[in-house]
Design an enzyme around this catalytic site. Sequence first.
Site, PDB file in Angstrom:
ATOM      1  N   ASP A 148      -9.755   6.249 119.862  1.00 32.48           N
ATOM      2  CA  ASP A 148     -11.045   6.235 120.189  1.00 32.48           C
ATOM      3  C   ASP A 148     -11.638   7.302 121.216  1.00 32.48           C
ATOM      4  O   ASP A 148     -12.879   7.316 121.204  1.00 32.48           O
ATOM      5  CB  ASP A 148     -11.301   4.632 120.594  1.00 32.48           C
ATOM      6  CG  ASP A 148     -10.852   3.561 119.752  1.00 32.48           C
ATOM      7  OD1 ASP A 148     -10.627   4.105 118.521  1.00 32.48           O
ATOM      8  OD2 ASP A 148     -10.739   2.659 120.230  1.00 32.48           O
ATOM      9  N   GLN A 195     -12.358  14.082 123.444  1.00 31.28           N
ATOM     10  CA  GLN A 195     -13.230  14.905 124.399  1.00 31.28           C
ATOM     11  C   GLN A 195     -14.149  15.749 123.503  1.00 31.28           C
ATOM     12  O   GLN A 195     -13.982  16.626 122.544  1.00 31.28           O
ATOM     13  CB  GLN A 195     -12.411  15.907 125.318  1.00 31.28           C
ATOM     14  CG  GLN A 195     -13.289  16.459 126.312  1.00 31.28           C
ATOM     15  CD  GLN A 195     -12.129  17.214 127.364  1.00 31.28           C
ATOM     16  OE1 GLN A 195     -11.002  17.159 127.273  1.00 31.28           O
ATOM     17  NE2 GLN A 195     -12.543  17.937 128.353  1.00 31.28           N
ATOM     18  N   CYS A 208     -11.995  15.659 131.110  1.00 33.58           N
ATOM     19  CA  CYS A 208     -10.644  15.125 130.649  1.00 33.58           C
ATOM     20  C   CYS A 208      -9.918  13.883 131.768  1.00 33.58           C
ATOM     21  O   CYS A 208      -9.353  13.076 131.251  1.00 33.58           O
ATOM     22  CB  CYS A 208      -9.576  16.183 130.389  1.00 33.58           C
ATOM     23  SG  CYS A 208      -9.347  17.139 131.699  1.00 33.58           S
ATOM     24  N   HIS A 215       1.418  14.862 128.807  1.00 35.68           N
ATOM     25  CA  HIS A 215       0.967  13.806 128.008  1.00 35.68           C
ATOM     26  C   HIS A 215       0.971  12.722 129.291  1.00 35.68           C
ATOM     27  O   HIS A 215       2.019  12.648 130.089  1.00 35.68           O
ATOM     28  CB  HIS A 215       1.904  13.581 126.820  1.00 35.68           C
ATOM     29  CG  HIS A 215       1.493  12.330 126.036  1.00 35.68           C
ATOM     30  ND1 HIS A 215       0.418  12.161 125.806  1.00 35.68           N
ATOM     31  CD2 HIS A 215       2.282  11.244 125.785  1.00 35.68           C
ATOM     32  CE1 HIS A 215       0.162  10.841 124.880  1.00 35.68           C
ATOM     33  NE2 HIS A 215       1.494  10.400 124.843  1.00 35.68           N
ATOM     34  N   ASN A 241       5.191   5.556 125.633  1.00 37.82           N
ATOM     35  CA  ASN A 241       4.353   6.488 125.200  1.00 37.82           C
ATOM     36  C   ASN A 241       3.040   5.897 124.376  1.00 37.82           C
ATOM     37  O   ASN A 241       3.409   5.305 123.244  1.00 37.82           O
ATOM     38  CB  ASN A 241       4.999   7.587 124.125  1.00 37.82           C
ATOM     39  CG  ASN A 241       4.325   8.531 123.657  1.00 37.82           C
ATOM     40  OD1 ASN A 241       3.201   8.736 123.620  1.00 37.82           O
ATOM     41  ND2 ASN A 241       5.018   9.332 122.973  1.00 37.82           N
ATOM     42  N   TRP A 288       1.274   7.020 122.024  1.00 38.94           N
ATOM     43  CA  TRP A 288       1.224   7.349 120.674  1.00 38.94           C
ATOM     44  C   TRP A 288       2.022   6.213 120.130  1.00 38.94           C
ATOM     45  O   TRP A 288       1.774   6.138 118.896  1.00 38.94           O
ATOM     46  CB  TRP A 288       2.079   8.554 120.262  1.00 38.94           C
ATOM     47  CG  TRP A 288       1.040   9.897 121.013  1.00 38.94           C
ATOM     48  CD1 TRP A 288      -0.233   9.865 121.623  1.00 38.94           C
ATOM     49  CD2 TRP A 288       1.440  11.237 120.923  1.00 38.94           C
ATOM     50  NE1 TRP A 288      -0.683  11.103 121.684  1.00 38.94           N
ATOM     51  CE2 TRP A 288       0.432  11.900 121.455  1.00 38.94           C
ATOM     52  CE3 TRP A 288       2.537  11.838 120.359  1.00 38.94           C
ATOM     53  CZ2 TRP A 288       0.438  13.290 121.567  1.00 38.94           C
ATOM     54  CZ3 TRP A 288       2.828  13.310 120.671  1.00 38.94           C
ATOM     55  CH2 TRP A 288       1.498  14.053 121.268  1.00 38.94           C
ATOM     56  N   GLU A 345       9.803   8.977 121.169  1.00 43.70           N
ATOM     57  CA  GLU A 345      10.537   8.157 122.199  1.00 43.70           C
ATOM     58  C   GLU A 345      11.579   9.038 122.617  1.00 43.70           C
ATOM     59  O   GLU A 345      12.038   9.835 121.857  1.00 43.70           O
ATOM     60  CB  GLU A 345      10.945   7.049 121.838  1.00 43.70           C
ATOM     61  CG  GLU A 345      10.122   5.950 121.467  1.00 43.70           C
ATOM     62  CD  GLU A 345      10.897   4.288 121.456  1.00 43.70           C
ATOM     63  OE1 GLU A 345      11.996   4.349 121.675  1.00 43.70           O
ATOM     64  OE2 GLU A 345      10.291   3.384 120.657  1.00 43.70           O
ATOM     65  N   ASP A 365      16.917   3.573 122.945  1.00 38.31           N
ATOM     66  CA  ASP A 365      16.998   2.267 122.117  1.00 38.31           C
ATOM     67  C   ASP A 365      18.518   2.167 121.605  1.00 38.31           C
ATOM     68  O   ASP A 365      18.804   1.173 121.716  1.00 38.31           O
ATOM     69  CB  ASP A 365      15.881   2.113 121.215  1.00 38.31           C
ATOM     70  CG  ASP A 365      14.688   1.950 121.884  1.00 38.31           C
ATOM     71  OD1 ASP A 365      14.529   1.881 122.993  1.00 38.31           O
ATOM     72  OD2 ASP A 365      13.663   1.683 121.116  1.00 38.31           O
ATOM     73  N   ALA A 369     -12.449 -24.425 153.158  1.00 40.24           N
ATOM     74  CA  ALA A 369     -12.716 -23.145 152.368  1.00 40.24           C
ATOM     75  C   ALA A 369     -12.672 -23.035 150.717  1.00 40.24           C
ATOM     76  O   ALA A 369     -13.570 -22.377 150.079  1.00 40.24           O
ATOM     77  CB  ALA A 369     -11.855 -21.924 152.665  1.00 40.24           C
ATOM     78  N   GLU A 388     -12.354 -18.593 151.105  1.00 45.04           N
ATOM     79  CA  GLU A 388     -13.430 -17.697 151.923  1.00 45.04           C
ATOM     80  C   GLU A 388     -14.351 -19.003 152.382  1.00 45.04           C
ATOM     81  O   GLU A 388     -14.841 -19.616 151.612  1.00 45.04           O
ATOM     82  CB  GLU A 388     -13.802 -16.737 151.224  1.00 45.04           C
ATOM     83  CG  GLU A 388     -12.539 -15.526 150.988  1.00 45.04           C
ATOM     84  CD  GLU A 388     -12.418 -14.613 152.049  1.00 45.04           C
ATOM     85  OE1 GLU A 388     -11.795 -13.856 151.843  1.00 45.04           O
ATOM     86  OE2 GLU A 388     -13.135 -14.629 153.033  1.00 45.04           O
ATOM     87  N   GLU A 446     -21.472 -22.566 153.500  1.00 44.57           N
ATOM     88  CA  GLU A 446     -20.515 -23.252 153.808  1.00 44.57           C
ATOM     89  C   GLU A 446     -20.295 -23.502 155.360  1.00 44.57           C
ATOM     90  O   GLU A 446     -20.157 -24.481 155.725  1.00 44.57           O
ATOM     91  CB  GLU A 446     -19.179 -22.711 152.880  1.00 44.57           C
ATOM     92  CG  GLU A 446     -19.209 -22.919 151.561  1.00 44.57           C
ATOM     93  CD  GLU A 446     -18.005 -22.178 151.022  1.00 44.57           C
ATOM     94  OE1 GLU A 446     -17.413 -22.734 149.926  1.00 44.57           O
ATOM     95  OE2 GLU A 446     -17.408 -21.356 151.628  1.00 44.57           O
ATOM     96  N   ASP A 476     -17.508 -10.914 160.514  1.00 43.29           N
ATOM     97  CA  ASP A 476     -17.070 -10.413 159.359  1.00 43.29           C
ATOM     98  C   ASP A 476     -16.471  -9.145 159.451  1.00 43.29           C
ATOM     99  O   ASP A 476     -17.128  -8.083 159.488  1.00 43.29           O
ATOM    100  CB  ASP A 476     -17.992 -10.531 158.415  1.00 43.29           C
ATOM    101  CG  ASP A 476     -17.593  -9.870 157.042  1.00 43.29           C
ATOM    102  OD1 ASP A 476     -16.407  -9.930 156.752  1.00 43.29           O
ATOM    103  OD2 ASP A 476     -18.529  -9.454 156.034  1.00 43.29           O
ATOM    104  N   ASN A 518     -28.985 -22.508 169.117  1.00 43.33           N
ATOM    105  CA  ASN A 518     -29.546 -21.344 169.492  1.00 43.33           C
ATOM    106  C   ASN A 518     -28.699 -20.791 170.519  1.00 43.33           C
ATOM    107  O   ASN A 518     -28.501 -19.430 170.655  1.00 43.33           O
ATOM    108  CB  ASN A 518     -31.147 -21.521 170.077  1.00 43.33           C
ATOM    109  CG  ASN A 518     -31.917 -21.576 168.856  1.00 43.33           C
ATOM    110  OD1 ASN A 518     -31.774 -21.252 167.956  1.00 43.33           O
ATOM    111  ND2 ASN A 518     -33.023 -22.436 169.289  1.00 43.33           N
TER     112      ASN A 518
END
Length: 673
Positions: A96, A99, A105, A263, A287, A289, A293, A300, A525, A530, A535, A568, A634
């Site tokens: 899909d 270039q 690339c 590749h 690979n 593709w 292999e 294999d 939490a 978090e 909270e 934080d 305060n």
Amino acid sequence: MAGVASTLAKKRALAAGFGTNANASKYLNQDFQSLRSECLRKGSIFTDCTFPAAPESLGFKELGPNTSKTRGVQWKRPGELVSNPEFIVGGATRTDICQGGLGDCWLLAAIASLTLNEDVMARVVPEGQGFGRGEYAGIFHFQFWQFGEWVDVVIDDRLPTKDGKLLFVHSAEGSEFWSALLEKAYAKVNGCYEALSGGSTTEGFEDFTGGIAENYDLKKAPSDLFQIIRKALASGALLGCSIDITSQADSEAVTYQKLVKGHAYSLTGAMEVNYRGRKEKLVRVRNPWGTVEWTGAWSDNSSEWNSVDFSERDVVKADDGEFWMSYTDFMKNYHRLEICTLTPDTLTSDDTKQWSVTNYDGAWRKGSTAGGCRNNAHTFWMNPQFKINLEEEDDDPGDNEVGCSFVVGLIQKNRRRMRKVGEDMHTIGFAIYEVPQQFHGQREVHLDKNYFLTHAQKARSETFVNLREVSTRFKLPPGEYLIVPSTFEADLNGDFCLRVFSEKQDTVSEAEVDAGFRGLFAKLAGKDMEISAAELQSILNKIIAKRTDIKTDGFSLETARVMVNLMDDNGNGQLGLGEFATLWKKIQKYLAVNHLGPPTVIFYPPPGFSLNNAIHQILVVRYGEADMTIDFDNFVACIMRLEMMFSKYNGVLSNVLLLFCFFYFQWLSFTMI
């Protein structure tokens, strides 16, 4: 002040959950769902005025207005190019991505990697969009990680064409447009298409995953690389490898053992098997593709598998482009390895071992915080300094080197966008120093010029480079360290994001929290572990509601936000275990002070601070009641703010402000207003 307001706004957005992996921020405040719904309701086609179909969206130099490459360019929607356009046909695949006339690339290789990981693909390319009836309105959206936050980028589907064909990336199939639209969205966040020319695949990896990428030259590989690979795979990282080419003729040439030069392969597994009385290290490579292999040892159908126990042989795959080879052969044949370690919020499996991540935002500014590299001996100390605490050693040292493993990545922000005005990447790097004993345990540390003139660095980035990011893996003994990021030259302006990925938690406060408090924190939490400002407000008001000896009308959300912002450390707008533990200790101390009676603004200054009359008057106006006392809520907000200001002044601003003849009480007065 605009910069401060922007930082606070970002923190508050993060506190509300925006910009996280699960809830991306709306880039330029464009909401995909509402914009598409409005177009569908009106029967109109979306036009994006924030990234117009105009010359400025193409480029500024080679792709600038009236250049040979852009002359005759027309912007067309997919429906004007083919009769039946499709978003994705039969799943996203490597074919899909073809270039076009743009030197990106590096980006296309990263896009191709998306097709190998369904979870990552679904994150970057959200589902529920296409060209079908009831969903098409000329509007699409994609999601990228940008300098610490995820953003959702909206585009229209007008694409640059020449002679009736797409000018840039396109699919081999011809009627599929997801990759071309993704490229346009990425061009939008970077300013224009030409800004994408030239780069590193790891940059795309990071923007598609939020992870941190490392590059290894296998001819100079560390002795424990196999262990690094196994740990990376266990943590859910993405790994890629390749064979260098020496000429263009070598590109995608196939060796006699069926490996393809130039590749991009994926490294998908690593293990040790019992082979003829010894351990044999193996790696599994894929690979994309799917056919060609490796035919050497451990392929294999090789004879080596006959000498391996049947229980270990069941890992062998069929002829689908994935194969095993010995680690030794891997190191001989391949030249490059890329590891992209993912953040915990990106990982979807509970089986992966997650690393701890800490983010820091900072800036270099000429005359104050742009000290340059160590060569600039008298200004280096002015650079921003970030403290990290390494407490727990690695679970499995592998090469018997005891220490704490972590990866540091320094990213300079938005430099591609600045190419239009003649700017480009700075040359950047960082150094790591050990914190002197007298500063251990302090949250804020900024060492002065004399320290750097008399002490050597403990570690540093591999080099200073003019890339978007420099990243390096380290293993150091437990302790407290300072990371000092800098440009190579002094007095250069720039913004940056510093990230630390560590195998273990990297804060002292978290290591010091006992099991009982961890249980309390987990209960308060919730699932995300978090605590947000809202909270925190609820928690504090529940605590003081049980105290009859405290004068207060309750903590406001604004006060809670101030407390979160001050505590934080990593800038995510929420409090983790260590941050909340530190805040909890402070509140307990303030509750103890309250036993002396409600603090009086004029006659009872907060303990440990020396304030003049002018500062007292500011405290009266800002925090006082009519009877010259301060409510408990305060009082907490006031004393925390004072602590932060004293710490900042003593740590760094005392030196910087003296350069501008800025007086101590003036600093306090201005920051309290």
